[in-house]
Design a protein around this motif. Structure first.
Motif, PDB file in Angstrom:
ATOM      1  N   ARG A 249      26.217  42.718 166.397  1.00 31.97           N
ATOM      2  CA  ARG A 249      24.975  43.093 165.721  1.00 31.97           C
ATOM      3  C   ARG A 249      24.045  41.887 165.733  1.00 31.97           C
ATOM      4  O   ARG A 249      24.443  40.789 165.335  1.00 31.97           O
ATOM      5  CB  ARG A 249      25.285  43.517 164.282  1.00 31.97           C
ATOM      6  CG  ARG A 249      24.064  43.900 163.452  1.00 31.97           C
ATOM      7  CD  ARG A 249      24.483  44.239 162.030  1.00 31.97           C
ATOM      8  NE  ARG A 249      24.984  43.055 161.322  1.00 31.97           N
ATOM      9  CZ  ARG A 249      24.206  42.182 160.680  1.00 31.97           C
ATOM     10  NH1 ARG A 249      22.889  42.331 160.677  1.00 31.97           N
ATOM     11  NH2 ARG A 249      24.730  41.137 160.056  1.00 31.97           N
ATOM     12  N   LEU A 250      22.819  42.110 166.198  1.00 31.25           N
ATOM     13  CA  LEU A 250      21.866  41.000 166.293  1.00 31.25           C
ATOM     14  C   LEU A 250      21.418  40.545 164.905  1.00 31.25           C
ATOM     15  O   LEU A 250      21.021  41.357 164.072  1.00 31.25           O
ATOM     16  CB  LEU A 250      20.643  41.413 167.102  1.00 31.25           C
ATOM     17  CG  LEU A 250      19.558  40.334 167.271  1.00 31.25           C
ATOM     18  CD1 LEU A 250      20.090  39.161 168.085  1.00 31.25           C
ATOM     19  CD2 LEU A 250      18.306  40.918 167.910  1.00 31.25           C
ATOM     20  N   ILE A 251      21.490  39.252 164.682  1.00 36.51           N
ATOM     21  CA  ILE A 251      20.943  38.666 163.460  1.00 36.51           C
ATOM     22  C   ILE A 251      19.521  38.187 163.732  1.00 36.51           C
ATOM     23  O   ILE A 251      18.580  38.569 163.040  1.00 36.51           O
ATOM     24  CB  ILE A 251      21.826  37.515 162.962  1.00 36.51           C
ATOM     25  CG1 ILE A 251      23.221  38.057 162.602  1.00 36.51           C
ATOM     26  CG2 ILE A 251      21.182  36.826 161.764  1.00 36.51           C
ATOM     27  CD1 ILE A 251      24.212  36.979 162.228  1.00 36.51           C
ATOM     28  N   LYS A 252      19.356  37.377 164.771  1.00 36.01           N
ATOM     29  CA  LYS A 252      18.011  36.953 165.165  1.00 36.01           C
ATOM     30  C   LYS A 252      18.043  36.319 166.548  1.00 36.01           C
ATOM     31  O   LYS A 252      19.067  35.774 166.983  1.00 36.01           O
ATOM     32  CB  LYS A 252      17.431  35.964 164.165  1.00 36.01           C
ATOM     33  CG  LYS A 252      18.203  34.643 164.062  1.00 36.01           C
ATOM     34  CD  LYS A 252      17.518  33.692 163.081  1.00 36.01           C
ATOM     35  CE  LYS A 252      18.322  32.382 162.968  1.00 36.01           C
ATOM     36  NZ  LYS A 252      17.672  31.417 162.053  1.00 36.01           N
ATOM     37  N   ARG A 253      16.906  36.405 167.225  1.00 36.67           N
ATOM     38  CA  ARG A 253      16.677  35.680 168.475  1.00 36.67           C
ATOM     39  C   ARG A 253      15.666  34.583 168.165  1.00 36.67           C
ATOM     40  O   ARG A 253      14.687  34.818 167.460  1.00 36.67           O
ATOM     41  CB  ARG A 253      16.116  36.609 169.536  1.00 36.67           C
ATOM     42  CG  ARG A 253      15.840  35.898 170.876  1.00 36.67           C
ATOM     43  CD  ARG A 253      14.686  36.543 171.613  1.00 36.67           C
ATOM     44  NE  ARG A 253      14.506  35.969 172.948  1.00 36.67           N
ATOM     45  CZ  ARG A 253      13.423  36.146 173.695  1.00 36.67           C
ATOM     46  NH1 ARG A 253      12.424  36.883 173.246  1.00 36.67           N
ATOM     47  NH2 ARG A 253      13.330  35.591 174.888  1.00 36.67           N
ATOM     48  N   TYR A 254      15.878  33.394 168.727  1.00 34.44           N
ATOM     49  CA  TYR A 254      14.973  32.293 168.426  1.00 34.44           C
ATOM     50  C   TYR A 254      14.977  31.284 169.572  1.00 34.44           C
ATOM     51  O   TYR A 254      15.892  31.263 170.399  1.00 34.44           O
ATOM     52  CB  TYR A 254      15.357  31.616 167.107  1.00 34.44           C
ATOM     53  CG  TYR A 254      16.795  31.129 167.037  1.00 34.44           C
ATOM     54  CD1 TYR A 254      17.118  29.792 167.213  1.00 34.44           C
ATOM     55  CD2 TYR A 254      17.844  32.025 166.792  1.00 34.44           C
ATOM     56  CE1 TYR A 254      18.427  29.344 167.141  1.00 34.44           C
ATOM     57  CE2 TYR A 254      19.154  31.588 166.719  1.00 34.44           C
ATOM     58  CZ  TYR A 254      19.450  30.247 166.893  1.00 34.44           C
ATOM     59  OH  TYR A 254      20.745  29.815 166.826  1.00 34.44           O
ATOM     60  N   LYS A 255      13.924  30.480 169.606  1.00 35.89           N
ATOM     61  CA  LYS A 255      13.750  29.483 170.673  1.00 35.89           C
ATOM     62  C   LYS A 255      13.903  30.114 172.058  1.00 35.89           C
ATOM     63  O   LYS A 255      14.368  29.481 173.001  1.00 35.89           O
ATOM     64  CB  LYS A 255      14.726  28.321 170.507  1.00 35.89           C
ATOM     65  CG  LYS A 255      14.516  27.514 169.239  1.00 35.89           C
ATOM     66  CD  LYS A 255      15.501  26.356 169.151  1.00 35.89           C
ATOM     67  CE  LYS A 255      15.259  25.554 167.868  1.00 35.89           C
ATOM     68  NZ  LYS A 255      16.222  24.421 167.738  1.00 35.89           N
TER      69      LYS A 255
END
Length: 234
Positions: free
Chosen positions: A11-17
């Motif tokens: 489950r995706l928590i967050k995408r960053y950079k």
């Protein structure tokens, strides 16, 4: 194309950079950081809690063991790993998925051309001409059944279009192949509002004779398969 090993669901928590994503693995609840091999905005694809699938490398030298491969949004399966499309298009060309690009004697990948560029695929032996094939991964959809490219401003993409036009002017053929890596779209258009310069370069390249094709995919956690051509509405 079949995945080398079973994918891991999470489950995706967050995408960053751009190139990193935190994911909670299904079952164990462990939170890991995965490599996101996609430089685009991934518009509409990074909502917290969406289902994602990861590949797990056994290479001990890798900093991040997991790579983000797939996701599911609004019932659609989407492939976001931009290292996959060239291989998928190669498979499709060898299978004759684009008749206009069939009959070649030789296929090479990552061949230098233009100004400090590499063409994704070079076809040789087609009626005595070479065909320079540039592959683009398409994941954006803002209208049911319609995929759009690009999902962010792409100066590199505009440069490629300019160089493809020069290829045609010099006597060879050039083809843009847009791989729609989502299973809910069978049409392709340009997202001119997102990158007007890319749209302008596209029109100029097409006017010079650059060919344009789009391919559809069927996507499952086991494999990604090119199923045929999509309609180009540009």
């Amino acid at each position: 194309m079949e995945f080398e090993a079973p994918l891991v669901k999470g489950r995706l928590i967050k995408r960053y950079k751009r190139f990193l994503a935190d994911v909670e693995l299904e079952g164990s609840g462990e939170v890991i950081t995965a490599h996101c091999a996609n430089s685009g905005s991934m518009m509409g694809l990074t909502g917290e809690g969406i289902a994602v699938w990861l590949s797990n490398s056994n290479n001990p030298k890798r900093k991040l063991a997991y790579s983000w491969e797939l996701l599911q949004v609004d019932g659609a399966m989407v492939g976001i790993n931009t290292s996959r499309p060239n291989g998928l298009v190669e498979e499709a060309l060898k299978a004759g998925a684009i008749p206009e690009l069939s009959g070649f004697e030789n296929l090479r990948r990552e061949v230098k051309y233009g100004t400090n560029s590499r063409i994704d695929i070079l076809l040789e032996g087609l009626e005595g001409k070479r065909v320079y094939v540039e592959v683009k991964n398409v994941t954006l959809s803002r209208e049911a059944g319609l995929a759009e490219f690009p999902d962010a401003v792409t100066a590199r993409g505009a440069k490629h279009l300019d160089e493809m036009g020069k290829v045609v002017e010099e006597g060879d053929r050039a083809a843009m192949v847009y791989l729609i890596q989502r299973d809910d779209c069978d049409r392709l258009s340009l997202a001119s509002d997102i990158d007007p310069k890319y749209a302008k370069c596209f029109e100029e390249a097409r006017a010079k004779g650059v060919e344009v094709y789009a391919l559809c995919c069927k996507i499952t956690p086991e494999r990604i398969e090119v199923t045929g051509q999509a309609r180009v509405e540009i």
